[in-house]
Design a protein around this motif. Structure first.
Motif: not given
Length: 624
Positions: A187-201
């Motif tokens: 769900i978070w990936r759908l809300l933040d698809p480019e990982a601008n709000l939370i980085s993958l790390n």
């Protein structure tokens, strides 16, 4: 730190969780706070085939027994919306396509970027329907029954763009949800698809899943020391799911109900998430205004000789969390009759078809420590329990409480705060402090926090004479026998006590603590004189000071001995004016208890704005 004595190196010692200092300094330098999002019914509503069918069946049963034609019509329309989206989800499950307004839309294979340490490559079939503000996805690509129909709350893009406008990070973003972890991550990936709000790390640490039925807690969210709870705000549709100490930092939004009330989001001129964006903007502005104009200025004026209570008030996000629109509801007064979408345990059962994994060890927020896990351990505990906050007086409950808990930790003793029944008709809350199951102080106040502050303050004062070996390093008073001190060479309090720790707790007769007590008691006449100067003496008979003050309205109640207390004898005094309690005092001797009560009453009289009290006070005279 600078000192009044020139060329003398001095410092204060502070102990905090690992990583918290560096994280806090970094956020303050970037003018950045933290924001914690709930998912279900706050940012999205998600349904599986089973949850769709369950809600349709429930509404149908309600329609059968409903007599009101208006309500029947409303439920019928709601069922129609559920059925329409259920058919789209069924088509997605069967064919990996959906027919939207006569147009066939196929799936896009979206690769999920693996988190650090995860080697598995994951590709999900996803259909995005921007006109419907909806997305269809599959949590486990290999199992079609894990397909989910997700409705995104309107204006999410506006809020998201504010958080990262022009590449400048205004907020560190976290998620705290009661949903199952794989579902929450998707769900978070759908809300933040480019990982601008939370980085993958950071994704693994920033998406926090709380077991259903547990309380959410900012201490749990920031368990890695990434942020202090006072620097964080929460966006959630429910307040009571949060730990009580965090509730004043929660901005409550109406639950998202796209099936029950699809037009509700646009009923106000400003969408719900745009209001949340504006609230976040105001919170950030107020917090850093206080930080720049008050805290920084006063911190640089501190000297080593200052006391702990001389520290300026530290801004708290909760102080500035005021809704922008006064007409905007802060709570859900008229929630949907049927909870929409899935949450918590329902996701576990319906999404993955398996029980909650026992190896996902989630720490319940109810057993986390208080906000201030450590405080500066320097300075004498004073008698004032309020600090200025932008012109108003704000109680700082964590200060005395945390210092008391730190003393208990150093002494390997349990500190408990127990609510009792207040016998006063005016105040409503009474709290007593137990130190190793012995009562050492109590407090009374109009709120529980106020009573707790008083209780902790008095407990610290009562502990002073018996535990001077632990208080002395804090107060800057050197013990003559430094070989038995619990300090190490650099002045920092050690966690582990040495073998002489128990004997060091006792102070010999005629010690400095006894001399200090006598000098304190000598102040009693001057304190009483100051109170007399404040209180009017209209037609007042002369009354003995041993019984009460020389005013018919101000009363010192007779002392009460409590032989079952922590000390052999304990005296209680309280000062009243016009039936209202101004101060309380507890001590091992009568004069010391009376002095406590008198000093507290004097501080109250100097700062009160209560008209019922002020009418008994003399007008303030101004000198030229």
């Amino acid at each position: 730190m600078p000192s009044k004595v020139e060329k003398v190196p001095c410092f204060w010692c502070c102990s905090v969780r690992v990583g918290l200092y560096a994280a806090s300094v970094g956020m303050l330098n970037l003018r950045c706070l933290a924001i914690v999002f709930d998912l279900d019914e706050t940012l999205i509503v998600a349904n599986t085939m089973r949850s769709f069918e369950s809600r349709i069946e429930m509404l149908s049963r309600r329609m059968d027994i409903e007599d009101d034609p208006v309500r029947v019509a409303g439920m019928s329309a709601e069922i129609k919306r559920y059925i329409e989206d259920r058919e789209l989800l069924k088509e997605f499950i069967d064919t990996d396509t959906v027919t939207d307004n006569g147009r066939i839309v196929g799936t896009q294979k979206e690769e999920v970027q693996p988190m650090p340490g995860v080697q598995e490559r994951l590709v999900r079939p996803v259909i995005r329907l921007p006109e419907r503000n909806a997305i269809l996805t599959r949590i486990n690509p290999e199992i079609r029954d894990t397909s989910v129909f997700v409705k995104l709350r309107p204006a999410w893009e506006d809020l998201r763009s504010y958080l990262t406008a022009k590449g400048r990070k205004r907020f560190e973003v976290y998620v705290c949800t009661m949903a199952e972890r794989d579902y929450a991550l998707e769900i978070w990936r759908l809300l933040d698809p480019e990982a601008n709000l939370i980085s993958l790390n950071n994704l693994s640490d920033r998406v926090v899943c709380v077991k259903a039925g547990s309380k959410k807690s900012l201490q749990h969210v920031f368990r890695d020391g990434g942020c202090h709870p006072k620097m964080a705000m929460v966006i959630d549709d429910r307040l009571q799911v949060w730990d009580e100490k965090d509730q004043h930092r929660v901005h409550v939004v109406p639950a998202y109900a796209p099936y029950y009330a699809p037009q509700a989001e646009m009923a106000n001129a400003v969408p719900v998430l745009c209001v949340a964006r504006n609230v976040a903007c105001n919170v950030r502005g107020g917090f850093f205004r206080e930080f720049d104009e008050n805290l920084l200025k006063k911190v640089f004026e501190l000297l080593h000789e200052n006391e702990l209570l001389d520290l300026p008030y530290a801004p708290d996000v909760g102080d500035y969390l005021v809704c922008e629109d006064p007409n905007f509801p802060q709570s859900n007064k008229d929630p949907a009759p049927i909870p929409e979408g899935m949450s918590g345990a329902e996701v576990e059962k319906r999404l993955n078809g398996r029980a909650y994994q026992a190896d996902q060890k989630q720490t319940s927020s109810s057993i986390r420590p208080s906000d201030d896990a450590r405080v500066p351990i320097r300075g004498t505990v004073g008698s004032s329990n309020v600090q200025p906050n932008g012109g108003s007086m704000a109680i700082v409950p964590s200060l005395f409480v945390t210092v008391l808990q730190e003393i208990g930790r150093l002494c390997n003793s349990k500190v408990e705060f127990r609510s009792t029944v207040s016998t006063s008709k005016i105040t409503q809350f009474s709290v007593e402090v137990l130190f190793s199951n012995e009562k050492i102080g109590n407090g009374i106040g109009k709120t529980r926090d106020e009573a707790q502050v008083q209780a902790a303050e008095k407990a610290l004062q009562n502990l002073q004479s018996n535990y001077l070996s632990y208080v002395a390093p804090i107060a800057g008073v050197l013990n003559k026998d430094t070989s038995k001190s619990s300090r190490n060479g650099n002045g920092f309090l050690e966690d582990d006590l040495d073998s002489d720790g128990d004997t060091a707790m006792q102070e010999p007769s005629g010690s400095k603590s006894e001399q200090k007590d006598h000098s304190n008691v000598d102040r009693l006449p001057s304190v009483l004189s100051l109170i007399r100067e404040l209180v009017r003496h209209d037609a007042t008979p002369d009354i003995s000071i041993s019984d009460c003050l020389e005013d018919q309205h101000v009363v010192f109640r007779d002392q009460v001995r409590n032989p079952g207390s922590a000390t052999n004898e304990e005296y209680h005094f309280q000062v009243e004016l016009a039936g209202q309690i101004l101060g309380n005092g507890i001590g091992v001797n009568k004069d010391f208890a009376k002095l406590q009560a008198a000093e507290e009453a004097l501080r109250f009289l100097k700062t009160t704005t209560d008209p019922q009290i002020k009418k008994h006070l003399r007008p303030i005279r101004c000198s030229s």
